[in-house]
Design a protein around this motif. Structure first.
Motif, PDB file in Angstrom:
ATOM      1  N   LEU A   1      33.000  12.666  48.670  1.00 43.20           N
ATOM      2  CA  LEU A   1      34.185  11.918  49.106  1.00 43.20           C
ATOM      3  C   LEU A   1      34.713  11.039  47.981  1.00 43.20           C
ATOM      4  CD1 LEU A   1      33.032  10.981  52.727  1.00 43.20           C
ATOM      5  CD2 LEU A   1      34.588  12.832  52.032  1.00 43.20           C
ATOM      6  N   ALA A   2      33.818  10.387  47.261  1.00 41.34           N
ATOM      7  CA  ALA A   2      34.237   9.534  46.144  1.00 41.34           C
ATOM      8  C   ALA A   2      34.912  10.362  45.051  1.00 41.34           C
ATOM      9  CB  ALA A   2      33.047   8.766  45.582  1.00 41.34           C
ATOM     10  N   GLU A   3      34.318  11.512  44.727  1.00 41.93           N
ATOM     11  CA  GLU A   3      34.899  12.381  43.697  1.00 41.93           C
ATOM     12  C   GLU A   3      36.291  12.863  44.074  1.00 41.93           C
ATOM     13  OE1 GLU A   3      32.190  15.619  42.978  1.00 41.93           O
ATOM     14  OE2 GLU A   3      30.554  14.227  42.534  1.00 41.93           O
ATOM     15  N   LEU A   4      36.533  13.024  45.365  1.00 40.34           N
ATOM     16  CA  LEU A   4      37.834  13.507  45.828  1.00 40.34           C
ATOM     17  C   LEU A   4      38.838  12.376  46.034  1.00 40.34           C
ATOM     18  CD1 LEU A   4      36.646  16.295  48.284  1.00 40.34           C
ATOM     19  CD2 LEU A   4      37.568  16.565  45.970  1.00 40.34           C
ATOM     20  N   GLY A   5      38.437  11.170  45.694  1.00 39.14           N
ATOM     21  CA  GLY A   5      39.371  10.043  45.757  1.00 39.14           C
ATOM     22  C   GLY A   5      39.544   9.420  47.128  1.00 39.14           C
ATOM     23  N   VAL A   6      38.600   9.640  48.021  1.00 36.14           N
ATOM     24  CA  VAL A   6      38.656   9.044  49.350  1.00 36.14           C
ATOM     25  C   VAL A   6      38.470   7.527  49.201  1.00 36.14           C
ATOM     26  CG1 VAL A   6      37.461   8.911  51.580  1.00 36.14           C
ATOM     27  CG2 VAL A   6      37.894  11.143  50.504  1.00 36.14           C
ATOM     28  N   PRO A   7      39.291   6.733  49.882  1.00 37.96           N
ATOM     29  CA  PRO A   7      39.169   5.276  49.763  1.00 37.96           C
ATOM     30  C   PRO A   7      37.785   4.760  50.159  1.00 37.96           C
ATOM     31  CG  PRO A   7      41.216   5.871  50.879  1.00 37.96           C
ATOM     32  CD  PRO A   7      40.399   7.134  50.752  1.00 37.96           C
ATOM     33  N   ALA A   8      37.371   3.699  49.502  1.00 36.50           N
ATOM     34  CA  ALA A   8      36.031   3.133  49.708  1.00 36.50           C
ATOM     35  C   ALA A   8      35.770   2.747  51.154  1.00 36.50           C
ATOM     36  CB  ALA A   8      35.831   1.923  48.794  1.00 36.50           C
ATOM     37  N   ASP A   9      36.770   2.226  51.861  1.00 34.81           N
ATOM     38  CA  ASP A   9      36.537   1.828  53.254  1.00 34.81           C
ATOM     39  C   ASP A   9      36.281   3.041  54.148  1.00 34.81           C
ATOM     40  OD1 ASP A   9      39.432   2.350  52.936  1.00 34.81           O
ATOM     41  OD2 ASP A   9      39.614   1.631  54.999  1.00 34.81           O
TER      42      ASP A   9
ATOM     43  N   GLY B   1      44.300  14.729  56.349  1.00 33.67           N
ATOM     44  CA  GLY B   1      44.118  15.623  57.479  1.00 33.67           C
ATOM     45  C   GLY B   1      43.202  16.807  57.219  1.00 33.67           C
ATOM     46  N   ALA B   2      43.490  17.887  57.926  1.00 32.98           N
ATOM     47  CA  ALA B   2      42.614  19.063  57.947  1.00 32.98           C
ATOM     48  C   ALA B   2      42.364  19.653  56.568  1.00 32.98           C
ATOM     49  CB  ALA B   2      43.194  20.126  58.879  1.00 32.98           C
ATOM     50  N   ALA B   3      43.392  19.753  55.748  1.00 31.96           N
ATOM     51  CA  ALA B   3      43.221  20.361  54.419  1.00 31.96           C
ATOM     52  C   ALA B   3      42.252  19.546  53.572  1.00 31.96           C
ATOM     53  CB  ALA B   3      44.565  20.497  53.718  1.00 31.96           C
ATOM     54  N   SER B   4      42.331  18.237  53.652  1.00 32.09           N
ATOM     55  CA  SER B   4      41.444  17.381  52.867  1.00 32.09           C
ATOM     56  C   SER B   4      40.008  17.436  53.382  1.00 32.09           C
ATOM     57  CB  SER B   4      41.948  15.939  52.875  1.00 32.09           C
ATOM     58  OG  SER B   4      43.187  15.868  52.211  1.00 32.09           O
ATOM     59  N   VAL B   5      39.852  17.457  54.696  1.00 29.30           N
ATOM     60  CA  VAL B   5      38.509  17.558  55.267  1.00 29.30           C
ATOM     61  C   VAL B   5      37.883  18.894  54.862  1.00 29.30           C
ATOM     62  CG1 VAL B   5      37.185  17.754  57.422  1.00 29.30           C
ATOM     63  CG2 VAL B   5      38.932  15.976  57.183  1.00 29.30           C
ATOM     64  N   LYS B   6      38.649  19.963  54.972  1.00 30.72           N
ATOM     65  CA  LYS B   6      38.130  21.287  54.604  1.00 30.72           C
ATOM     66  C   LYS B   6      37.722  21.316  53.127  1.00 30.72           C
ATOM     67  CE  LYS B   6      39.102  26.185  54.585  1.00 30.72           C
ATOM     68  NZ  LYS B   6      40.045  27.262  54.801  1.00 30.72           N
ATOM     69  N   ALA B   7      38.535  20.739  52.261  1.00 26.49           N
ATOM     70  CA  ALA B   7      38.212  20.702  50.828  1.00 26.49           C
ATOM     71  C   ALA B   7      36.925  19.916  50.589  1.00 26.49           C
ATOM     72  CB  ALA B   7      39.372  20.095  50.040  1.00 26.49           C
ATOM     73  N   ALA B   8      36.774  18.794  51.275  1.00 24.39           N
ATOM     74  CA  ALA B   8      35.567  17.979  51.122  1.00 24.39           C
ATOM     75  C   ALA B   8      34.337  18.742  51.586  1.00 24.39           C
ATOM     76  CB  ALA B   8      35.710  16.673  51.902  1.00 24.39           C
ATOM     77  N   VAL B   9      34.449  19.452  52.696  1.00 24.42           N
ATOM     78  CA  VAL B   9      33.320  20.224  53.222  1.00 24.42           C
ATOM     79  C   VAL B   9      32.923  21.317  52.236  1.00 24.42           C
ATOM     80  CG1 VAL B   9      32.637  21.848  55.048  1.00 24.42           C
ATOM     81  CG2 VAL B   9      33.723  19.669  55.641  1.00 24.42           C
ATOM     82  N   GLU B  10      33.893  21.975  51.627  1.00 25.50           N
ATOM     83  CA  GLU B  10      33.601  23.026  50.648  1.00 25.50           C
ATOM     84  C   GLU B  10      32.824  22.463  49.455  1.00 25.50           C
ATOM     85  OE1 GLU B  10      34.147  26.352  50.937  1.00 25.50           O
ATOM     86  OE2 GLU B  10      34.841  25.922  52.959  1.00 25.50           O
TER      87      GLU B  10
ATOM     88  N   ASP C   1      28.838  23.094  48.473  1.00 19.93           N
ATOM     89  CA  ASP C   1      28.517  23.602  47.134  1.00 19.93           C
ATOM     90  C   ASP C   1      27.411  22.761  46.508  1.00 19.93           C
ATOM     91  OD1 ASP C   1      30.412  25.592  47.443  1.00 19.93           O
ATOM     92  OD2 ASP C   1      31.899  24.643  46.114  1.00 19.93           O
ATOM     93  N   LYS C   2      27.482  21.449  46.675  1.00 17.43           N
ATOM     94  CA  LYS C   2      26.466  20.542  46.141  1.00 17.43           C
ATOM     95  C   LYS C   2      25.119  20.744  46.841  1.00 17.43           C
ATOM     96  CE  LYS C   2      29.515  16.651  44.956  1.00 17.43           C
ATOM     97  NZ  LYS C   2      29.308  16.691  43.532  1.00 17.43           N
ATOM     98  N   VAL C   3      25.150  20.799  48.158  1.00 20.72           N
ATOM     99  CA  VAL C   3      23.916  20.932  48.932  1.00 20.72           C
ATOM    100  C   VAL C   3      23.226  22.265  48.616  1.00 20.72           C
ATOM    101  CG1 VAL C   3      22.979  21.175  51.269  1.00 20.72           C
ATOM    102  CG2 VAL C   3      24.631  19.363  50.768  1.00 20.72           C
ATOM    103  N   LEU C   4      24.000  23.330  48.552  1.00 26.83           N
ATOM    104  CA  LEU C   4      23.404  24.646  48.290  1.00 26.83           C
ATOM    105  C   LEU C   4      22.888  24.774  46.862  1.00 26.83           C
ATOM    106  CD1 LEU C   4      25.917  26.866  50.267  1.00 26.83           C
ATOM    107  CD2 LEU C   4      23.581  26.234  50.937  1.00 26.83           C
ATOM    108  N   ALA C   5      23.397  23.948  45.969  1.00 29.12           N
ATOM    109  CA  ALA C   5      22.916  23.946  44.582  1.00 29.12           C
ATOM    110  C   ALA C   5      21.699  23.044  44.406  1.00 29.12           C
ATOM    111  CB  ALA C   5      24.035  23.498  43.644  1.00 29.12           C
TER     112      ALA C   5
END
Length: 132
Positions: free
Chosen positions: A99-107, A18-27, A31-35
């Motif tokens: 998403l992969a680093e955060l363990g989001v399923p491949a599908d 849910g929301a907490a996971s989406v927010k964490a992924a966006v953060e 961070d990656k894009v700005l770097a």
């Protein structure tokens, strides 16, 4: 058999937390894009708190969560930036890697890739209709 809440399909949004996971992924994603020196310039004059909030709302919709996004459309927000396809691909790579680093399923990641392909023409510079 009767379909109940227990047997109804669970959205990708719910599956990833849910929301907490989406927010964490966006953060992590931003961070990656700005770097990334090739991409950071797009965000020089951008309110990043607002940008992160918008992406979290958009990702929520993409993943089947509640639709609370009321911002500009993709083309309206991105076409003036004249984003080349190479940069779009880089951004998509940062998103799927996050998403992969955060363990989001491949599908779920595959679903995000499909959506990225569907909206590419709205984000990437068209080269037409701009008077160029």
């Amino acid at each position: 058999m009767t379909v109940t809440q227990d047997t109804a399909p669970v959205s990708h949004y719910e599956r990833i937390g849910g929301a907490a996971s989406v927010k964490a992924a966006v953060e992590v994603f931003y961070d990656k894009v700005l770097a990334d020196p090739e991409l950071a310039g797009y965000f020089t004059d951008v309110n990043m708190a607002e940008q992160r909030r918008h992406l979290a709302l958009m990702m929520t919709v993409v993943l089947g969560g509640p639709d609370e996004y009321a911002g500009r459309g993709l083309a309206e927000a991105h076409q003036p930036l004249r984003i080349p396809v190479e940069h779009y691909v880089m951004v998509g790579g940062h998103l799927t890697a996050t998403l992969a680093e955060l363990g989001v399923p491949a599908d779920v990641i595959d679903h995000v890739r499909v959506v990225l392909g569907q909206v590419q023409d709205q984000v990437v510079a068209s080269g037409t209709g701009s008077g160029a």
